[in-house]
Design an enzyme around this catalytic site. Structure first.
Site, mmCIF file in Angstrom:
data_model
loop_
_atom_site.group_PDB
_atom_site.id
_atom_site.type_symbol
_atom_site.label_atom_id
_atom_site.label_comp_id
_atom_site.label_asym_id
_atom_site.label_seq_id
_atom_site.Cartn_x
_atom_site.Cartn_y
_atom_site.Cartn_z
ATOM 1 N N MET A 7 3.178 -2.945 5.074
ATOM 2 C CA MET A 7 3.754 -3.755 3.997
ATOM 3 C C MET A 7 4.138 -2.835 2.837
ATOM 4 O O MET A 7 4.291 -3.285 1.702
ATOM 5 C CB MET A 7 2.760 -4.829 3.544
ATOM 6 C CG MET A 7 2.444 -5.802 4.689
ATOM 7 S SD MET A 7 1.910 -7.430 4.137
ATOM 8 C CE MET A 7 0.445 -7.032 3.255
ATOM 9 N N HIS A 56 0.019 4.829 1.677
ATOM 10 C CA HIS A 56 -1.015 5.783 1.266
ATOM 11 C C HIS A 56 -1.355 6.662 2.463
ATOM 12 O O HIS A 56 -0.768 6.515 3.546
ATOM 13 C CB HIS A 56 -2.249 5.050 0.712
ATOM 14 C CG HIS A 56 -2.783 3.993 1.637
ATOM 15 N ND1 HIS A 56 -3.350 4.280 2.857
ATOM 16 C CD2 HIS A 56 -2.785 2.637 1.540
ATOM 17 C CE1 HIS A 56 -3.718 3.172 3.454
ATOM 18 N NE2 HIS A 56 -3.371 2.143 2.681
ATOM 19 N N HIS A 58 -1.642 5.196 5.971
ATOM 20 C CA HIS A 58 -0.374 4.940 6.675
ATOM 21 C C HIS A 58 0.223 6.254 7.183
ATOM 22 O O HIS A 58 0.756 6.315 8.294
ATOM 23 C CB HIS A 58 0.656 4.298 5.735
ATOM 24 C CG HIS A 58 0.275 2.955 5.207
ATOM 25 N ND1 HIS A 58 0.024 2.726 3.882
ATOM 26 C CD2 HIS A 58 0.108 1.766 5.841
ATOM 27 C CE1 HIS A 58 -0.271 1.449 3.701
ATOM 28 N NE2 HIS A 58 -0.229 0.841 4.867
ATOM 29 N N GLN A 77 1.703 -14.396 5.305
ATOM 30 C CA GLN A 77 0.299 -14.034 5.502
ATOM 31 C C GLN A 77 -0.512 -14.014 4.200
ATOM 32 O O GLN A 77 -1.683 -13.668 4.207
ATOM 33 C CB GLN A 77 0.160 -12.702 6.264
ATOM 34 C CG GLN A 77 0.552 -11.449 5.508
ATOM 35 C CD GLN A 77 0.540 -10.221 6.408
ATOM 36 O OE1 GLN A 77 1.378 -10.070 7.303
ATOM 37 N NE2 GLN A 77 -0.415 -9.322 6.196
ATOM 38 N N LYS A 92 -9.237 -0.117 9.621
ATOM 39 C CA LYS A 92 -9.715 -0.834 8.428
ATOM 40 C C LYS A 92 -9.494 -2.340 8.603
ATOM 41 O O LYS A 92 -10.338 -3.148 8.257
ATOM 42 C CB LYS A 92 -8.997 -0.342 7.182
ATOM 43 C CG LYS A 92 -9.537 -1.013 5.965
ATOM 44 C CD LYS A 92 -8.819 -0.632 4.725
ATOM 45 C CE LYS A 92 -8.872 -1.802 3.795
ATOM 46 N NZ LYS A 92 -7.625 -2.571 3.783
ATOM 47 N N MET A 127 -9.093 3.559 2.231
ATOM 48 C CA MET A 127 -7.806 3.537 1.518
ATOM 49 C C MET A 127 -7.114 2.195 1.733
ATOM 50 O O MET A 127 -7.127 1.643 2.830
ATOM 51 C CB MET A 127 -6.918 4.672 2.010
ATOM 52 C CG MET A 127 -7.403 5.985 1.472
ATOM 53 S SD MET A 127 -6.136 7.226 1.595
ATOM 54 C CE MET A 127 -7.082 8.637 1.048
ATOM 55 N N SER A 128 -6.503 1.689 0.671
ATOM 56 C CA SER A 128 -5.790 0.412 0.727
ATOM 57 C C SER A 128 -4.760 0.393 -0.391
ATOM 58 O O SER A 128 -5.019 0.936 -1.481
ATOM 59 C CB SER A 128 -6.794 -0.737 0.520
ATOM 60 O OG SER A 128 -6.115 -1.903 0.123
HETATM 61 O O1 PAF Z 1 -1.662 -4.442 8.072
HETATM 62 C C1 PAF Z 1 -0.613 -4.781 7.471
HETATM 63 O O2 PAF Z 1 -0.120 -4.081 6.586
HETATM 64 C C2 PAF Z 1 0.070 -6.096 7.830
HETATM 65 O O3 PAF Z 1 -0.864 -7.080 8.125
HETATM 66 C C3 PAF Z 1 1.101 -5.959 8.970
HETATM 67 C C4 PAF Z 1 0.445 -5.535 10.268
HETATM 68 C C5 PAF Z 1 2.160 -4.940 8.579
HETATM 69 C C6 PAF Z 1 1.779 -7.307 9.201
HETATM 70 O O4 PAF Z 1 2.436 -7.768 8.086
#
Ligand code: PAF
Length: 284
Positions: A30, A34, A37, A61, A149, A184-185
């Protein structure tokens, strides 16, 4: 770096690469990327030929009152990071293209979406499974990469892929942490200085619980109490859930035998943080 925003163009690009015999990797995100990713992107690049990073803040979501509007967005900065990690393409569609008027179809993965985070976010995993399914259909990856995570998310996606006979390898890589253990988030940037200081208690308590299990403590209730006691010492932190479950079914367990998931979610200020650890008794 080229950024594809249009679904048909992404489908055409992916189809062309597949026809050229390229192995396609997907890192769904999304954005607000960081190091966690970037680790996924590097790993994807080492295992596939073309790495597509999807950047889409998926509105469905986020529950009512959650942070969809304020979720951090920085497409330009993200593009620089994707290049530095070796990604080949960004796919960043608009919400109205992904969910045009009249949109009706959702993927419901059932029981594994219900416990843990599903208790306080009842629609969340249905929305995640749906958007990931759509990304798989658009990008047609051979392999897709996720972080541990979001452990429950990875279980939901693996289940969906298996149940719907999708020919995609799901690769889950270990959580990347700050030096003090905080997972990390993208949302960590919301924490105030004071909140950030207490946040390592999540991983500390998980590590202590994991040591208890490795030292052959079998009683899940005792371990849950130890985690709870430790977290409750921090007045800024309130517990959403702490659970000890089977690592595949996500069902609570009373007696620890083999591979076990310890997962938790807490609130620190306005933020909800999650973390988990997979562990098993030594020598099992
Ligand atoms: O983990 C995430 O960032 C989201 O849940 C994903 C898998 C990209 C789906 O929107």
């Amino acid at each position: 770096m080229e950024i594809i925003e249009n679904i048909a163009s992404m489908q055409a690009f992916a189809e062309r690469k597949r026809m050229e015999g390229k192995l396609m990797g997907l890192v769904p995100t999304m954005g607000s990327l960081h190091e966690g990713h970037l680790t996924l992107i590097r790993e994807a690049k080492s295992r596939t030929d073309i790495v597509v990073v999807s950047i889409f803040v998926n509105p469905t979501q986020f529950g009512p009152g959650e942070d969809y509007d304020s979720y951090p967005r920085d497409l330009e900065g993200d593009a620089r990071k994707v290049i530095s990690a070796g990604g080949d393409m960004i796919f960043s569609p608009s919400a109205s293209d992904m969910y045009p008027e009249g949109y009706l179809t959702y993927v419901d993965v059932g029981k594994v979406t219900e416990p843990l985070c599903g208790l306080s976010r009842p629609e969340h995993f249905r929305a995640v499974a749906t958007v990931v399914n759509k990304l798989f259909n658009i990008i047609k990856p051979h392999k897709a990469f996720f972080g541990q995570k979001d452990y429950q998310q990875s279980v939901v996606i693996k289940r969906m892929v298996k149940d719907l006979n999708m020919d995609i390898d799901i690769i889950v890589l270990p959580t990347v942490r700050e030096p003090d253990g905080l997972a990390m988030s993208s949302r960590n940037s919301y924490l105030s200085e004071e909140e950030r200081k207490v946040s390592p208690v999540l991983y500390k308590s998980l590590t202590i619980a994991s040591c208890m299990i490795r030292d052959r403590e079998k009683n899940a209730r005792k371990i849950l109490s130890a985690i709870k006691r430790m977290i409750e010492k921090e007045p800024l932190v309130s517990i959403d859930y702490i659970a000890i479950t089977d690592s595949e079914t996500l069902k609570d367990i009373d007696e620890i035998k083999g591979k076990t998931l310890i997962a938790l979610a807490v609130r620190i200020g306005k933020m909800r943080l999650i973390d988990n650890i997979l562990t098993e008794p030594q020598g099992s």
